[in-house]
Write an enzyme that holds these catalytic residues in place. Structure first.
Site, PDB file in Angstrom:
ATOM      1  N   ASP A 316       0.856  -1.176   0.000  1.00 28.90           N
ATOM      2  CA  ASP A 316       0.000   0.000   0.000  1.00 28.90           C
ATOM      3  C   ASP A 316       0.901   1.238   0.000  1.00 28.90           C
ATOM      4  O   ASP A 316       2.131   1.146   0.100  1.00 28.90           O
ATOM      5  CB  ASP A 316      -0.924  -0.014   1.231  1.00 28.90           C
ATOM      6  N   GLU A 537     -10.797   6.125   5.148  1.00 31.77           N
ATOM      7  CA  GLU A 537      -9.785   5.496   5.991  1.00 31.77           C
ATOM      8  C   GLU A 537      -9.844   5.988   7.444  1.00 31.77           C
ATOM      9  O   GLU A 537     -10.925   6.096   8.023  1.00 31.77           O
ATOM     10  CB  GLU A 537      -8.402   5.671   5.347  1.00 31.77           C
TER      11      GLU A 537
END
Length: 646
Positions: A316, A537
């Protein structure tokens, strides 16, 4: 005799000079002028991979393991920007979620410019360009924006999800991009998690079903990609268990026994591997205390060796940096731990020179074996060959005409209406409110969410955290905006105004007060639209799951006054609503529907039935969390799978 010997010597000397000069020219040896297997589209993929791998130097291999941000190319001085590909031999770029506002036609040109630089290198290995496209091509103004995954989970319609995957792939390819960081196959087990709307359901069966369908839409039925002109390489994320972190805290630790890990969180990845997903992204989170970016047991031993995953594992954004606490506390260790764990491509947005230098030293020092490097590069090349990138490296510019088309928006509208869940319809069994009458004298629409395109789309729309309003002035390039400056689509208010009879007066009150009900006592009913503001997120983690202000006051000032009150929730997850239920006549969950608000009025006014069912358990209070269907102490406000049909 002497003349003869001299003649023979001259012949061989001349032949040697010809061979030497031919070798220097790069065009006459068997290896360079003759048959080159990796360039032969008829050769088997594995044979092409091995042939190319044997020709690569260490810098060429390490470049394939590095993915950098497109901004490096766009904002570097023209004299040096080519070095990203010609000197550092970078094999992949990405557009981050703030890379927005571009004109698709111009982006295709830039994508092809970068690709031509990659093709100009010694071996001509094509570039892989990737982007987050999690509910449509969501960073581009006027793209078709679909409901977020939680809404698609409510449809229970895999054929529809397959169509959405195909449309997303087409619109992404229209901008010259070959890979999407999608689908998110997390099984969210706690709605306090800020990424819960990216999950189709709390039920792994639903997530697995939708994963298989969206993959077929994105990639096609063949392994990796069936038709590279209209399909793309997918990326299942985030491996593994990110939906089960303690307290629903993003990037936290997931504590899971084997039954939980392999029964709940792993099945979607297993089907993704079985169907030939091109790549899998590692999670920021930890599993039983081990950071996933450094978890060799899961990445190499299970994913690669047990499941036989053949694609590549990608980190990521700055994911390897976060192996240590604080991030980058020991960057050399982070590189070593992540690569040896099985990460094949590292997302290094900007500091790629430091990464490549560090990786080179670790390989030359023997800390990372060459076999691990070859495995990583082999997997990246396998995907590039399998998706047709070597034969079709340049993007097809004619697809731009289909970007955000009406046909695509009709599918999005269908997805919205099928995702709608009716939780309450009348205060008694005989007092039905929905379908609403459209030819009444007057109605009131209340709440800021009713006329806010950004809020109804949610996070990961135009920017990482979403946007507030119409999308006006977002992005550097205004060429993609309509003359009004608005992101193309229909808000809920606009959809209501299009749906009711032309003689019906529609009064919009963005923020009602205690006098609103009295001022509009003659209205037939009120549609109250409230919910959450956009987030993504960690910024979306919530310990309260409450309706965003001034939503609670909006409900209090409009519902319970004698006028029929229909509440529409725009939300990425269940919210605490039990205290409002007695004053509400009808309760509808619209999730995060995207740009096509007309799908909401399709079911509110009865043009189509309500068919959606809850993909998640709706709790009474946050003190019950985590609570999922099948739990021993299961006492929800609305159970998993609930939804009134009309």
């Amino acid at each position: 005799m002497a003349a003869t010997i001299y003649g023979v010597r001259s012949f061989f000397l001349l032949a040697a000079i010809v061979i030497l000069l031919s070798g220097r020219s790069g065009g006459a040896t068997a290896a360079t002028r003759g048959y080159i297997k990796y360039k032969d589209p008829k050769a088997a993929v594995e044979e092409r991979v091995e042939d190319l791998l044997t020709r690569m130097t260490l810098p060429e291999k390490l470049g394939q393991m590095c993915q950098v941000d497109r901004f490096n190319f766009s904002f570097y001085p023209p004299a040096t920007r080519h070095e990203i590909f010609t000197k550092y031999l970078i094999g992949s770029v990405l557009s981050n979620p703030y890379d927005t506002g571009a004109n698709p036609s111009k982006r295709v040109v830039e994508a092809n410019t970068m690709q031509k630089l990659s093709l100009s290198t010694r071996l001509g290995i094509p570039l892989l360009y990737a982007i987050d496209a999690v509910h449509g091509h969501n960073t581009f103004i006027n793209a078709t924006i679909f409901p977020h995954n939680v809404g698609l989970g409510a449809t229970r319609d895999p054929d529809l999800v397959k169509k959405i995957g195909a449309i997303t792939a087409l619109e992404v390819r229209a901008t010259g991009i070959a890979q999407a960081f999608a689908p998110c196959v997390a099984v969210c087990r706690d709605p306090r998690w800020g990424r819960c709307y990216e999950s189709y359901s709390e039920d792994p069966k639903v997530v697995t079903m939708m994963t298989e369908s969206i993959m077929e839409g994105l990639q096609g039925n063949a392994p990796y990609v069936a038709d590279f002109k209209t399909k793309l390489a997918g990326c299942a994320k985030h491996f593994v268990g990110d939906g089960g972190t303690v307290g629903g805290i993003n990037e936290n630790n997931t504590v899971a026994d084997n039954a939980t890990l392999f029964g709940i969180h792993m099945p979607p990845f297993e089907i993704a591997v079985k169907k030939g997903i091109a790549s899998i992204m590692a999670s920021y989170s930890s599993l039983n205390g081990v950071k996933m970016h450094a978890n060799r047991a899961m990445i190499t031993d299970y994913l690669k060796n047990t499941l036989k995953f053949q694609g590549f594992v990608i980190s990521d954004w700055l994911g390897i940096d976060r192996i240590t606490t604080p991030p980058r506390a020991n960057y050399t260790y982070s590189i070593e731990a992540s690569i040896n764990a099985g990460i094949d491509m590292v997302m290094v947005p900007f500091q790629y020179i430091e990464f490549l230098e560090g990786l080179t030293k670790l390989v030359n020092g023997g800390y990372i074996p060459m076999s691990r490097i070859d495995d990583a590069v082999r997997r990246v090349l396998r995907v590039k060959f399998s998706i047709g990138l070597f034969e079709n490296p340049l993007a097809e510019e004619t697809l731009v005409a289909e970007f955000g088309s009406e046909a695509h928006r009709e599918v999005a509208r269908e997805a919205v209406r099928k995702s709608m869940v009716l939780l309450k319809n009348g205060k008694t069994n005989v007092d039905k409110v929905i379908p609403l009458q459209r030819n009444v004298k007057k109605i009131v629409v209340a709440g800021a969410h009713a006329n806010n395109m950004g809020w109804q789309c949610g996070g990961f729309t135009l920017t990482w955290q979403g946007f507030n309003g119409t999308g006006e002035n977002i992005g550097r390039n205004k060429a993609m905006q309509l003359p009004t400056g608005k992101t193309r689509g229909t808000t809920i208010l606009e959809a209501i105004m299009k749906t009711v009879d032309h003689t019906t007066e529609v009064v919009y009150v963005e923020e009602p007060n205690q006098d609103t009900s009295k001022l509009h006592a003659d209205a037939a009913y009120t549609i109250v639209v409230v919910g959450e503001a956009p987030y993504a997120e960690t910024q979306g983690d919530s310990t309260t799951l409450s309706i965003a202000a001034p939503g609670p006051d909006t409900i209090r000032h409009t519902c319970g006054s004698g006028m029929k009150c229909i509440v529409v929730l725009v939300t990425g997850r269940p919210l605490v609503i039990e205290s409002y239920l007695d004053t509400i006549d009808a309760l509808v969950v619209a999730w995060l529907p995207g740009t096509e608000g007309q799908g909401i009025t399709d079911v509110l006014f009865g043009d189509h039935p309500f068919t959606g069912t809850l993909p998640r358990t709706w709790m009474k209070s946050v003190t019950q969390l985590p609570m999922n269907v099948g739990d021993k102490n299961y006492d929800p406000l609305f159970p998993f799978g609930y939804g009134i049909k009309t």
